[in-house]
Design a protein around this motif. Structure first.
Motif, PDB file in Angstrom:
ATOM      1  N   VAL A 113       0.804  -1.302   0.039  1.00  0.00           N
ATOM      2  CA  VAL A 113      -0.057   0.122   0.115  1.00  0.00           C
ATOM      3  C   VAL A 113       0.868   1.272   0.082  1.00  0.00           C
ATOM      4  O   VAL A 113       0.587   2.188  -0.738  1.00  0.00           O
ATOM      5  N   VAL A 114       1.970   1.476   0.785  1.00  0.00           N
ATOM      6  CA  VAL A 114       2.711   2.356   0.946  1.00  0.00           C
ATOM      7  C   VAL A 114       3.470   2.454  -0.496  1.00  0.00           C
ATOM      8  O   VAL A 114       3.528   3.751  -0.946  1.00  0.00           O
ATOM      9  N   LEU A 115       3.852   1.540  -1.005  1.00  0.00           N
ATOM     10  CA  LEU A 115       4.538   1.654  -2.388  1.00  0.00           C
ATOM     11  C   LEU A 115       3.665   2.145  -3.493  1.00  0.00           C
ATOM     12  O   LEU A 115       3.845   2.965  -4.229  1.00  0.00           O
ATOM     13  N   GLY A 116       2.495   1.719  -3.442  1.00  0.00           N
ATOM     14  CA  GLY A 116       1.195   2.112  -4.295  1.00  0.00           C
ATOM     15  C   GLY A 116       1.069   3.501  -4.259  1.00  0.00           C
ATOM     16  O   GLY A 116       0.956   4.258  -5.150  1.00  0.00           O
ATOM     17  N   LEU A 117       1.130   4.104  -2.822  1.00  0.00           N
ATOM     18  CA  LEU A 117       0.907   5.480  -2.701  1.00  0.00           C
ATOM     19  C   LEU A 117       2.123   6.159  -3.441  1.00  0.00           C
ATOM     20  O   LEU A 117       1.854   7.417  -4.051  1.00  0.00           O
TER      21      LEU A 117
END
Length: 402
Positions: A84-88
């Motif tokens: 999720v963090v990488l996606g953001l």
């Protein structure tokens, strides 16, 4: 690494067995990245280190740097501890690459766009009256970063404004996708939406991306049952685009219909409050401007038939873009899904508002509807790819056992 993973886990919200990014994570990431981009242009880093013709080398480098995380993603995706963090992060990088593309446009057109938006904040045209927040944001950026008329740079001001709108839109798409779609489908949706955003941007216009982002952000809040946040967000967005709030107000009711139940009292109340906000806020703003000019807003005034013809001609591009995606939907989707129940009503309602009630010539504002199509097609294709991958894995296991 374990400590970091546990800290990041706390930033996630688990609901109905689905991991979704928290409001703090999404908004915090967006605010920090926008501050950094604003500082970049305010400090004139590009102008100091890459003056004159070398500035265009800087643009190319900026685009490559923005797309580099995508390469990193596919290299380390199996080991990354928090997708999720990488996606953001990748969402903001995609927005950066698109706004860098915008920087290659003619400066005169960008200056015209900035002047156009700033005039809305002080004129009596009905578009500016019912969406004052967008004009105020543009005016604030111009005051902080400057433009050609204020001895600054129209180029850097315009790219900063586009980054703010673009990055928020991608974060909204990723947040909603994490609720509705599988991981594979979420990435497909993000990339497809990025493609539609590229086609929507032309000299000096950033509104269509902002509208789509607001639509999907509101849907994210409603689907994740963050109702107080959805009402507050709807009130803020209503001072920028009332049609977004109205289109998303029916999401709780469509979800209840999909689940074959009557909406709860809370869902009825949330939908009612959002509808009231979308109706009362523009009425209040218009009452404060009794000299409002409706000429450019209503389809019944002006050259109606030329607007209609131009609109239909421009729609050819949208049909050409959407046809391959629509084919995937028809072939791979056999039943109504939760994703359809959420995004289709909002997309169709917004499309109706744009073309039937508001300005019939604003073809670029079909981006929210194309975004809804991106969600549906990504879900269908993502499920197909995931199922194919699982089938291949099962076959490999069977061969190994044999």
């Amino acid at each position: 690494m374990n400590w970091l993973s546990s800290r990041l886990d706390r930033l996630m919200r688990v609901e109905d067995g689905v991991q979704t990014p928290s409001l703090g994570l999404v908004l915090g990431f967006w605010i920090v990245t926008n501050v950094l981009v604003g500082l970049w242009w305010r400090l004139e880093i590009s102008d100091r280190w890459l003056p004159g013709a070398l500035r265009y080398v800087g643009i190319a480098f900026y685009v490559l740097a923005a797309l580099a995380p995508l390469v990193i993603l596919f290299k380390i995706r199996a080991r990354f501890f928090n997708p999720v963090v990488l996606g953001l992060f990748v969402s903001c990088c995609l927005a950066a690459s698109i706004t860098a593309h915008e920087a290659n446009l003619l400066r005169e057109q960008m200056q015209f766009s900035l002047n156009h938006e700033r005039e809305f904040a002080h004129g009596e045209l009905v578009e500016g009256i019912i969406r004052p927040l967008v004009s105020k944001i543009v005016e604030t950026y111009v005051q902080v970063l400057g433009d050609d008329q204020l001895r600054g740079s129209t180029w850097r001001t315009h790219i900063a404004i586009n980054y703010m709108f673009g990055s928020l839109s991608f974060l909204a798409v990723f947040a909603l996708g994490s609720l509705l779609l599988s991981p594979t489908s979420t990435w497909l949706c993000l990339l497809t939406f990025a493609f539609y955003t590229q086609t929507a941007i032309f000299p000096g216009r950033m509104g269509a991306v902002f509208i789509a982002g607001g639509l999907f952000w509101q849907l994210f809040l409603l689907v994740s049952r963050r109702y107080p946040a959805a009402i507050i967000s709807g009130l803020i967005i209503s001072f920028a685009r009332t049609d977004v709030v109205f289109a998303t107000a029916f999401a709780p009711l469509s979800l209840a219909a999909f689940e074959r139940r009557w909406p709860t009292t809370r869902e009825w109340c949330v939908s009612g409050v959002l509808i009231l906000i979308s109706l009362l806020v523009p009425k209040m703003l218009l009452s404060m401007h009794p000299q409002a000019i409706y000429t450019s807003f209503l389809v019944t005034q002006g050259d109606y038939f030329s607007k209609l013809v131009v609109n239909l001609l421009t729609m050819k591009l949208a049909v050409a873009i959407a046809s391959p995606v629509l084919a995937i939907v028809i072939v791979r989707t056999f039943a109504l899904t939760r994703t359809m129940a959420v995004v289709v009503p909002a997309g169709l309602i917004h499309l109706g508002i744009v073309f039937l009630i508001a300005d019939f010539s604003e073809t670029r504002l079909i981006v929210p509807a194309l975004g809804a199509l991106a969600f549906i097609s990504s879900e269908a294709l993502g499920n197909f790819l995931t199922g194919k991958s699982q089938t291949g894995s099962d076959a490999d296991v069977a061969r190994a056992e044999a």
